[in-house]
Write a protein that holds these residues in place. Structure first.
Motif, PDB file in Angstrom:
ATOM      1  N   MET A   1       0.838  -1.204   0.000  1.00  0.00           N
ATOM      2  CA  MET A   1       0.000   0.000   0.000  1.00  0.00           C
ATOM      3  C   MET A   1       0.871   1.251   0.000  1.00  0.00           C
ATOM      4  N   TRP A   3       3.793   1.355  -1.240  1.00  0.00           N
ATOM      5  CA  TRP A   3       4.355   1.440  -2.584  1.00  0.00           C
ATOM      6  C   TRP A   3       3.366   2.092  -3.538  1.00  0.00           C
ATOM      7  N   LEU A   4       2.108   1.637  -3.467  1.00  0.00           N
ATOM      8  CA  LEU A   4       1.081   2.163  -4.378  1.00  0.00           C
ATOM      9  C   LEU A   4       0.898   3.661  -4.164  1.00  0.00           C
ATOM     10  N   ARG A   7       3.770   5.450  -5.476  1.00  0.00           N
ATOM     11  CA  ARG A   7       3.753   5.425  -6.930  1.00  0.00           C
ATOM     12  C   ARG A   7       2.800   6.488  -7.473  1.00  0.00           C
ATOM     13  N   GLN A   8       1.659   6.681  -6.798  1.00  0.00           N
ATOM     14  CA  GLN A   8       0.682   7.642  -7.279  1.00  0.00           C
ATOM     15  C   GLN A   8       1.120   9.076  -7.003  1.00  0.00           C
ATOM     16  N   GLU A  92      -9.873   8.731  -7.313  1.00  0.00           N
ATOM     17  CA  GLU A  92     -10.125   7.293  -7.153  1.00  0.00           C
ATOM     18  C   GLU A  92     -11.627   7.027  -7.156  1.00  0.00           C
ATOM     19  N   THR A  97     -11.393   3.407  -8.994  1.00  0.00           N
ATOM     20  CA  THR A  97     -10.210   2.593  -8.699  1.00  0.00           C
ATOM     21  C   THR A  97     -10.090   2.275  -7.220  1.00  0.00           C
ATOM     22  N   HIS A  98     -10.826   3.024  -6.375  1.00  0.00           N
ATOM     23  CA  HIS A  98     -10.791   2.655  -4.955  1.00  0.00           C
ATOM     24  C   HIS A  98     -11.330   1.235  -4.787  1.00  0.00           C
ATOM     25  N   ALA A 101      -8.500  -1.066  -5.425  1.00  0.00           N
ATOM     26  CA  ALA A 101      -7.574  -1.103  -4.280  1.00  0.00           C
ATOM     27  C   ALA A 101      -8.181  -1.911  -3.135  1.00  0.00           C
TER      28      ALA A 101
END
Lengths: 347, 297, 130
Positions: A1, A3-4, A7-8, A92, A97-98, A101
Motif C-alpha cells: 500500500m 508502494w502504491l 507510486r501515485q 479514485e 479505482t478505490h 484497491a
C-alpha cells in the motif's frame, strides 16, 4: 500500500522536491551575502546612529523577494491540500479505482491511513523545509522589517518557523476529508480552498491574538511611537496625534490595540486619523515652527501616554508551537471524520 | 454442503427511505458459478457489495465463507471482487498493476498473473489507460484471480464488453474455475451472459430474491403448460404458478412443480433459462392488476 | 481429438450436447478406442462454459462405459459405437441420395423433403412405443 501510494504521488512529490531544491539553492546562494551586508551595515550605522535609515534602505532593497518567499511558504500548504489531498481521494472515487484497491487484501482503513499519512508527511516535510529555509534566509530582513511586517505580525508569522508544517497537515487532512464527502474533484478542490482560506484568515484575526494573554502597557509619547502630528484648522487648532503601531522598548511586537490616554487615564477617541490632544498650537512647543520633538515632549509632560495591547516579539516561538498544535488537532479531527466516512459512507 | 454466502433477512437502506435490498434470504452453496440476475437497479450491486464487506447491512445478517464479511485483511484475502466496469489505474502500467497485486495480497499467484497477462496480450510496459475495454477487464480479472480467493465476486463483469471480449472474458474465468477450485458469484442483467457459465441462479427483482437454486433443478422443475383455458385455482396443489396468460380459449402457465405432469389436456414444454427468468420477472403479486405503463409528471 | 461446439438455440442442454457429440464422433469413427477426449480445462476454455457441465457430460459417458478417466492424465475412449454399422454407411448414403433426387423430381422443395423425412422418421418410433 505504501508502494502504491508512493507510486501515485511520485510525480508531484518529485516536482515539489525539485522546486524546493531550486528555491533552496537560490536562498543558499543569496542568503550569506545579504547577511554579511546586514552585519556590516549594522556596525556602520551603530557608529553613526543612523540605524533606522539603514533598516529602511536595507529592507527596501529586498522587499520584493522577501514578500515572494513569504508568500511561497503561505501558499505551499494550500497547494498540497488543493492539488494533492483533495484529488487523491476524488480521482479514485470518480474512476472507481478505490474498488480495485479495496479488492486487494488491504482494509479500507489501512488504505486511507497510508494515503493520508504519506501525503501528510510529504506535505509537512515540504512545508517545514520551506518554512525553515525561508526563516533562515529572511533573518536579517525580519530584523529590519517595518512594524507591520514584523516576525510576529499576522502577515509574516504564518510564513516563518514551524507553523507552516501545521498548516500543511491541516490542508492535507482537509483535502482528504472534503474529498470523502464531496466525492468529485473540482467541487472538492474549490471547497478545500475556500475552507482553508477562511481558516487562514480567521486564525490571525480572531484566534491568534487570544492564544496567549496579550500584554497591555503604557508608554511615554515621543518620536519613537508618534507617526505624525497634524493641526486641523477647522477643528479649533487642536493637534491630532497619529500613533505608530509600535511599542517603544519592545521592537517587533504585534500591536493589537493602540491609543492615547489622557492625564486622567481615560482613552481619547480615535477616528482613524488620530486623536485630538487639547494642547495649544498658537504658542508654546506645539506652535507652528516649533520642533517636532518639543511638541511630543510637551504632550508627554502634560501626562498623555500611549497605551498598547500587544504580543512582544519573544512570544514568536510560544505562539508558533501553540498554533501548530491547534492545526495538528484540527488535522486529527478531520482525519477522524475521514475514517468515519470511509466506514459509513463509501462503498 | 458448505455455503459461501448466507443471507438472512438481509436489508440495506440508503439514506432514510430508499431500500436497495430488502428481506433477502438466500444460501449460496460452495463450488458453484452463481449467476445473480435481475434488471438494472434491482439491488444486485448492493448484495454483492454486502457480500464483499463493502457495505454494512441495515438489517438482517450475512455470512461469507462462514464468517462476517468483515473489513479485515484475512477475510479480504479470501474474497476477490471485480467491480463494475473493471476499474484500473490509468496512469499505472500493466506490470505495476501486477506488482500492486503482489504487494497487497498474501496469497498472490505470480505465475498465474504473468501467464494470463502474456496470453491476453497485456504488455507489461503499457499503461492501463491505453488498454482496450476487453483487455482492461482481463487485467482486472487477472488481479482478482491471482490473489487466489476462495470466492470471487464479479459485478456486471461483461456488461460493457463487445461479444468477442465477453467470450474471452468468460473463457478465462471458466478456465480458472476448472483449474483452481473456487466459487464464483457474478451478476448480470442479461441471462444470456450467464446461461452457459452458471450452475446456480439467483433472480433478484425489486430488491428481493424471487428464486434461487441450481440451474439444473430449476430447469427440471419448471414447465410451460399450454392448453384450453383454465382457472389457476383448478391446477393441482403441487403446481406453483409462476406466471400465467390467458386468451378466451387458451391458457399458458409457467409452473414450478417437483412432480411430473400427467394431465393430458396440457402440452408441456421445457423452459430455457432465459424464459424461466423472464417468467419470474413477468410475475406480478397476486391480486395486483398489471399496472399500465404511464408517464408520471 | 475432437473439438466440441455448442448450439445455444437447440434447446438441448449443454451437457447433453457434449454427450451427443462424443457419441456421434464414436459412431462416425472419428473417435476410436484409446483416443483422448479434451481435458475439462480445454473444453471450458474453448466454449466458455461451466466446468461442472463438462464433468457431468464426461461422467455420463463414463457411466455408459464409453470412456474412462485416468487420474491425472485425462479421459480416454474405451469403447466404440461404430463397429459393423460403419461399413453399411456407404450404400445407405447412396440410396438416400437417390431417394432425395426422386423427391426433387416429384416437385418437393427442401422444406417439404425435410418435413416428410422427419414425420416418417418419427412415426414408426411412436408406433413402437405404443
Amino acid at each position: 500500500m505504501i508502494w502504491l501510494t508512493w507510486r501515485q504521488l511520485r510525480g508531484s512529490a518529485i516536482a515539489m522536491a525539485a522546486v524546493l531544491a531550486v528555491i533552496g539553492a537560490v536562498l543558499l546562494l543569496t542568503g550569506p551575502g545579504m547577511a554579511a551586508r546586514h552585519t556590516a551595515g549594522l556596525a556602520d550605522c551603530a557608529a553613526q546612529s543612523t540605524c533606522l535609515q539603514f533598516y529602511d534602505r536595507f529592507f527596501g532593497d529586498y522587499d520584493t523577494p522577501f514578500l515572494a518567499v513569504s508568500l511561497l511558504v503561505v501558499l505551499l500548504p494550500a497547494f498540497a491540500g488543493l492539488f494533492w489531498a483533495a484529488p487523491m481521494i476524488t480521482r479514485e472515487l470518480e474512476a472507481g479505482t478505490h474498488l480495485l484497491a479495496w479488492s486487494q487484501s488491504v482494509t479500507r482503513r489501512r488504505w486511507l491511513a497510508v494515503k493520508l499519512g504519506i501525503t501528510c508527511l510529504l506535505a509537512m516535510a515540504a512545508a517545514c523545509l520551506c518554512g525553515l529555509m525561508v526563516t533562515w534566509w529572511s533573518g536579517p530582513l525580519d530584523d529590519s522589517a517595518p512594524a507591520d511586517l514584523a516576525l510576529v505580525a499576522p502577515l509574516v508569522f504564518g510564513a516563518r518557523g514551524v507553523v507552516p508544517m501545521g498548516y500543511a497537515a491541516f490542508a492535507v487532512a482537509l483535502g482528504v476529508a472534503v474529498g470523502m464527502f464531496v466525492r468529485r474533484t473540482l467541487p472538492a478542490m474549490a471547497l478545500t480552498l475556500a475552507v482553508f482560506a477562511a481558516v487562514q484568515i480567521a486564525m490571525p484575526l480572531l484566534v491568534r491574538p487570544h492564544l496567549m494573554a496579550p500584554v497591555t502597557s503604557t508608554f511615554e509619547i515621543g518620536p519613537a511611537n508618534v507617526e505624525g502630528i497634524s493641526v486641523d484648522r477647522d477643528g479649533g487648532g487642536t493637534p491630532r496625534i497619529r500613533l505608530k503601531s509600535v511599542t517603544p522598548g519592545h521592537p517587533g511586537s504585534w500591536v493589537l490595540a493602540n491609543g492615547i490616554l489622557d492625564p486622567a487615564g481615560r482613552p481619547l477617541a480615535d477616528d482613524g486619523g488620530g486623536s485630538a490632544v487639547p494642547v495649544s498650537t498658537t504658542s508654546g512647543p506645539c506652535a507652528p515652527g516649533a520642533a517636532f520633538g518639543a511638541c511630543t515632549t510637551e504632550i508627554n509632560r502634560l501626562g498623555y501616554r500611549q497605551r498598547a495591547t500587544f504580543h512582544p516579539l519573544e512570544r514568536f516561538w510560544p505562539l508558533q508551537w501553540i498554533e501548530t498544535g491547534i492545526y495538528a488537532a484540527l488535522a486529527l479531527g478531520l482525519a477522524g471524520s475521514s475514517f468515519w466516512a470511509i466506514r459509513r459512507r463509501l462503498s | 454442503m458448505n455455503t459461501v454466502v448466507q443471507a438472512r433477512q438481509l436489508g440495506k437502506r440508503y439514506g432514510r427511505r430508499r431500500w436497495a435490498l430488502r428481506d433477502c434470504t438466500v444460501d449460496i452453496p460452495a463450488g458453484h458459478v452463481v449467476g445473480l440476475v435481475g434488471p438494472n437497479g434491482a439491488g444486485k450491486t448492493t448484495l454483492l457489495k454486502l457480500a464483499a464487506g463493502r457495505l454494512e447491512p441495515t438489517s438482517g445478517a450475512i455470512t461469507v465463507l462462514g464468517g462476517p464479511p468483515a473489513d479485515t485483511p484475512g477475510q479480504l484475502a479470501r474474497v476477490g471482487f471485480v467491480a463494475q466496469d473493471a476499474p484500473v489505474y490509468t496512469q499505472l502500467t500493466v506490470a505495476e498493476h501486477l506488482r500492486l497485486g503482489a504487494r497487497l495480497n498474501p496469497r498472490w499467484d505470480a505465475g498465474l498473473a504473468s501467464e494470463r497477462a502474456a496470453r491476453f496480450g497485456l504488455t507489461p510496459a503499457h499503461r492501463a489507460g491505453r488498454l482496450s475495454g476487453g483487455q482492461r477487464a482481463q487485467l482486472a480479472l487477472t488481479l482478482g484471480l491471482a490473489k487466489r480467493p476462495e470466492l470471487l465476486i464479479l459485478d456486471e463483469p461483461v456488461a460493457s464488453l463487445d461479444p468477442l471480449a465477453r467470450r474471452e472474458f468468460m473463457q478465462g474465468l471458466m478456465e480458472a474455475t476448472a483449474e483452481h477450485a473456487f466459487s464464483v458469484v457474478l451478476s448480470s442483467h442479461l441471462v444470456s451472459d450467464l446461461e452457459r457459465v452458471c450452475d446456480f441462479l439467483v433472480v433478484l427483482v425489486d430488491s428481493r430474491v424471487l428464486v434461487a437454486g441450481e440451474v439444473e433443478t430449476l430447469l427440471a422443475t419448471h414447465h410451460r403448460l399450454t392448453g384450453p383455458r383454465r382457472d389457476p385455482g383448478r391446477l393441482p396443489a403441487g403446481q406453483q404458478v409462476i406466471c400465467a396468460s390467458h386468451t378466451d380459449r387458451q391458457s399458458t402457465y409457467v409452473v414450478r412443480t417437483d412432480a411430473p405432469i400427467h394431465d393430458p389436456a396440457w402440452t408441456v414444454t421445457p423452459l430455457g433459462l432465459e424464459d424461466l427468468v423472464l417468467a419470474y420477472l413477468d410475475r406480478r403479486p397476486a391480486g395486483d392488476p398489471r399496472t399500465p405503463l404511464a408517464v408520471r409528471p | 481429438m475432437i473439438e466440441f461446439y455448442l448450439d445455444t438455440r437447440s434447446g438441448v442442454s449443454p451437457y447433453q450436447q457434449l454427450v451427443q457429440q462424443v457419441r456421434h464422433a464414436l459412431r462416425l469413427g472419428l473417435l476410436g478406442e484409446g483416443d483422448q477426449l479434451p481435458t475439462v480445462k480445454e473444453v471450458v476454455a474453448h466454449l466458455a462454459i461451466n466446468p461442472n457441465t463438462v464433468l457431468k457430460a464426461y461422467r455420463e459417458l463414463e457411466h455408459e462405459g464409453l470412456v474412462a478417466a485416468r487420474q491425472g492424465v485425462g479421459t480416454f475412449v474405451t469403447a466404440t459405437l461404430a463397429g459393423t454399422s460403419l461399413a453399411a454407411h456407404g450404400p445407405l448414403r447412396l440410396e438416400l441420395r437417390r431417394w432425395l433426387a426422386k423427391a426433387r423430381r416429384a416437385g418437393l422443395d427442401e422444406e417439404s423433403i425435410e418435413a416428410l423425412f422427419l414425420t416418417t422418421f418419427r412415426t414408426p418410433a411412436q408406433e413402437d412405443i405404443a
